[in-house]
Design an enzyme around this catalytic site. Structure first.
Site, PDB file in Angstrom:
ATOM      1  N   GLY A 278       0.744  -1.248   0.000  1.00  0.00           N
ATOM      2  CA  GLY A 278       0.000   0.000   0.000  1.00  0.00           C
ATOM      3  C   GLY A 278       0.775   1.300   0.000  1.00  0.00           C
ATOM      4  O   GLY A 278       0.166   2.367   0.055  1.00  0.00           O
TER       5      GLY A 278
ATOM      6  N   CYS B 217      10.135  -4.483 -10.131  1.00  0.00           N
ATOM      7  CA  CYS B 217      11.444  -4.327  -9.479  1.00  0.00           C
ATOM      8  C   CYS B 217      12.381  -5.410  -9.987  1.00  0.00           C
ATOM      9  O   CYS B 217      13.199  -5.949  -9.241  1.00  0.00           O
ATOM     10  CB  CYS B 217      11.306  -4.374  -7.956  1.00  0.00           C
ATOM     11  SG  CYS B 217      10.429  -5.814  -7.344  1.00  0.00           S
TER      12      CYS B 217
END
Length: 797
Positions: free
Chosen positions: A178, A320
């Site tokens: 989040g 990533c």
């Protein structure tokens, strides 16, 4: 974490800590940070120039700096940021530890307004240096109250490139835990003031396929309460069509239309080798087949986002991972099947960010031994390796397309660790053309599309077509927000889920095994509707509801309060314990979609809660009383009649903080008489700027209180009071956030009842054992915040 039974034995605690360190599997020494497969694979991809390889590889083996972002509304963030610059950084500029000068925190140069910081300090210094220990505690407490977000620097990039505005309809497809969602919420709430939260006209749907991570996401998002937030628990690759209300038909019939988004963030699941600087286990376990296996899922998620986007809308795709199979290959496959989308040139954005262009050539490894011998898919299919491995998951989409130059892949961004001391990251910005532009682009690419369709796909195509239909390219008509009658929409709701499940996109012949595995995973975690959904439904109260009207009257809310947007969460629709507030768009989504189909986990923000206990509640037939929640007050404040807000001073605030239930007659005038004249119930108190014994309140704060027959209560939980009033020795304290209510630096000491109890315990225990108690109390606080922040940071990518 269970507390040790023998609290006084420091030696045993140290031994346990040493044993824990020895048993950790994610900690390895620098000489062991080496992986021959990793080197062979990425050198074959020409990831960086040959003369840069050693610098790049050595950067991956260095400790990742600590980074954080100053969060909240613009005014709050700027105030806190100034405090960091003026108070904390000067105090850390000349720190000497073990005869070595330690660099102070510095602002990340590319982050807007200098609101992101970085410092590279080993944990040993954080524990033992008094100056850095104090700064670390400051970050811990500000993180708890939501003023600071512990977030890796590169993780802050996708929301910045998404460029969200308060009126946008936004989707975060893979949102947990989040931190990026929080950034998007802040952008939606760009018009918030210091004391009040705006109700944006836009919407943010934060989705995650994992049920547990969804609740973690809800917890994180609660730090910025928003009536514009919804949380769903769905498989992003088959996200269903949502309906919202449309203008009535020619005969007055109710109609709906598809909800299309202005902005979609696809921060997709990936192999994560860009996080090797903090996730040390990757050094031991890295192998290229992880990226190969995730490629199909990543394509499906991006293609689904394309289906849900408006014309002129924007998607940010990010991972990533350093692997081109998970990055450029995914973009090429999605763009090939959706000709109205294109990559946006963002080279002029964030000019201080050092980046490298996306790749146009790469070679996937066809096995674990880093076999990158095949320049094209056709070469691989004709090889012995393909014949020896008929169950391969490799598809044509794993390789660069023949017309790779058409897709402008260099417009994507590659972030490497050695450029600005960060993790590795990949970001791409895609936009959707208008219908007229789409026609031109589709004609331009039609010849190329025909060639792709004629490409042979031995073994894979026939089997795939028999079991799973592929998603066709999005036609220009798909971008229209089609309007349906409500009867048709109800029939479409069930069919839509089925059709959506059939729209799992295969990437130029993705293997059946890969699709079956994705379905199996979906059913395990319940993310795509395959599991049992146990959440309660949301129901909007009618504006005439007796309890709602009672709340409005007792809390002195004006007629501007959106009473038709108040909802409860239970099957019967009764106002039992909590009332939530949503904006118009959230209301439309809730009312026009089956909550189990969209697996709705959260909607709007909680603003009122039933006040339990007390004589009033215990009396038979007494009307239930509701109070304003501390986190809900900023949302409610614009609708509170200004004449009913009580004005008080810092001495009053100090009394409220020092005691749980101070008596009304313990306050001084004029507050005493004002409070005494108020009825039992929830009230709002404003504290204007002021000074008391060195504590400085630089701008007003507004807090909720509860008045009983003879006492008052500040409606903040005990932990929040301790966090917000914890010791700060700088003497330059100032309020930084209404959500933190009082600032952790306001009174210069922990004057809460819990804080005094801790001080008494420390005083009662003599000698070395007192130090143990102090460390344990500090550890209790840090365990609640630091451990969570570190876990979230590790999970982020």
């Amino acid at each position: 974490m269970a507390r040790p039974k023998r609290r006084g034995h420091k030696k045993d605690g140290n031994n346990k800590k040493e044993r824990d360190e020895e048993n950790r599997t994610d900690v390895i020494e620098k000489p062991d940070m080496d992986n021959e497969r990793f080197k062979a694979y990425y050198q074959a991809q020409n990831l960086v120039p040959e003369d840069e390889w050693e610098t790049f590889y050595d950067a991956l083996r260095q400790h990742l700096p600590t980074t954080f972002r100053v969060a909240g509304s613009r005014q709050i963030a700027n105030t806190l940021n100034q405090t960091i610059k003026d108070v904390h950084v000067p105090g850390l500029s000349d720190v000497i530890f073990e005869e070595q000068k330690i660099p102070p925190p510095v602002q990340i140069p590319w982050y807007p307004d200098g609101l992101a910081w970085q410092f590279n300090v080993p944990k040993k210094i954080l524990r033992k240096s008094p100056e850095f220990k104090k700064f670390h505690s400051f970050l811990v407490f500000e993180t708890e109250v939501g003023n600071v977000s512990r977030q890796e620097a590169v993780s802050m990039l996708p929301p910045l490139f998404l460029d969200v505005e308060p009126h946008h309809k936004v989707m975060d497809m893979c949102a947990a835990p989040g931190s990026k969602t929080a950034q998007l919420l802040e952008a939606l709430h760009a018009h918030d003031s210091v004391t009040a939260t705006s109700i944006p006209s836009g919407l943010l749907i934060a989705n995650d396929s994992d049920h547990k991570r969804t609740h973690l996401l809800i917890h994180q998002s609660a730090r910025l309460p928003s009536p514009a937030l919804m949380v769903t628990n769905l498989d992003a690759s088959i996200y269903p069509v949502m309906k919202i209300g449309a203008s009535p038909g020619p005969n007055g019939e109710k109609r709906t239309r598809q909800l299309l988004f202005d902005r979609i963030l696809c921060d997709v699941p990936c192999s994560g080798d860009g996080t090797m600087r903090k996730n040390m286990g990757i050094w031991k376990n890295w192998q290229p087949m992880d990226g190969n296996g995730l490629h199909g899922l990543q394509v499906r998620i991006l293609q689904r986002a394309m289906k849900l986007l408006k014309p002129d809308g924007r998607i940010v795709y990010s991972t990533c991972s350093l692997n081109p199979v998970e990055n450029e290959a995914v973009l090429a496959a999605a763009l090939k099947s959706n000709p109205e989308f294109y990559l946006v040139d963002v080279s002029d954005k964030l000019p201080a960010l050092k980046r490298r262009p996306g790749l146009t050539a790469w070679r996937p490894s066809v096995d674990r031994t880093i076999n990158t011998n095949y320049a094209t898919y056709e070469e691989f299919l004709a090889s012995r390796d393909a014949k020896d491995n008929p169950n391969t998951k490799l598809t044509e989409g794993h390789w660069p397309p023949a017309d790779v130059e058409r897709y402008n892949l260099p417009r994507s961004l590659r972030i490497y660790p050695h450029l600005q001391d960060t993790g590795g990251f990949f970001v791409a910005v895609l936009e959707r053309s208008t219908p007229a532009e789409s026609v031109a682009r589709k004609r331009e690419l039609s010849a190329s599309a025909e060639e792709v369709q004629e490409t042979k796909k031995p073994r894979l195509e026939q089997e795939t077509e028999e079991t799973e239909p592929t998603t066709p390219a999005i036609e220009v008509d798909d971008v229209k927000e089609d309007v349906f009658s409500e009867d048709a929409a109800e029939k479409d709701a069930s069919a839509s889920t089925k059709s959506d499940e059939g729209e799992i996109s295969t990437n130029a012949g993705a293997t059946v095994q890969e699709q079956r595995k994705a379905k199996k995973l979906k059913n395990i975690d319940g993310g795509g509707g395959g599991g049992v959904f146990k959440e309660h439904p949301y129901t909007f109260l009618p504006p005439t509801d007796a309890i709602l009207l009672n709340c409005i009257e007792r809390l002195s809310l004006t007629s501007a309060f959106p009473s038709s947007n108040v909802l409860v969460r239970n099957p019967t629709g009764d106002a039992v314990r909590s009332l939530y507030l949503a904006n118009d768009l959230v209301k439309s989504v809730v009312e026009h979609n089956n909550y189990t189909r969209i697996r709705l986990s959260a909607a709007g923000t909680k603003v009122f809660s039933k006040q339990e206990g007390g004589k009033a509640s215990a009396s038979a037939g007494a009307e239930p009383q509701f109070r304003v929640l501390g986190e809900g007050l900023p949302v409610i404040l614009p609708f509170v009649d200004p004449e009913t807000i009580i004005t008080a001073d810092l001495p009053t605030l100090k009394v409220l903080v020092q005691s749980y239930y101070p008596l009304v007659n313990s306050f001084v005038e004029p507050f005493k008489s004002i409070a005494d004249a108020r009825p039992v119930g929830s009230h709002v108190v404003r504290f204007p700027p002021g000074e008391l014994d060195g504590a400085v309140l630089t701008h007003e704060i507004v807090l909720p209180i509860w008045k009983s027959n003879v006492s008052l209560t500040l409606m903040m939980d005990k932990k929040a009071k301790r966090f917000t009033l914890w010791l700060c020795i700088t003497g330059h304290s100032s309020l930084t956030s209404p959500s933190s209510a009082l600032s952790l630096r306001l009174f210069g000491a922990d004057i809460t009842t819990a804080g005094r109890d801790t001080a008494e315990r420390q005083t009662a225990v003599p000698g070395p054992e007192a130090q143990v108690v102090e460390e344990q109390d500090e550890a209790e606080v840090e365990m609640q915040v630091v451990q969570e922040a570190d876990i979230l940071d590790a999970m982020e990518d």
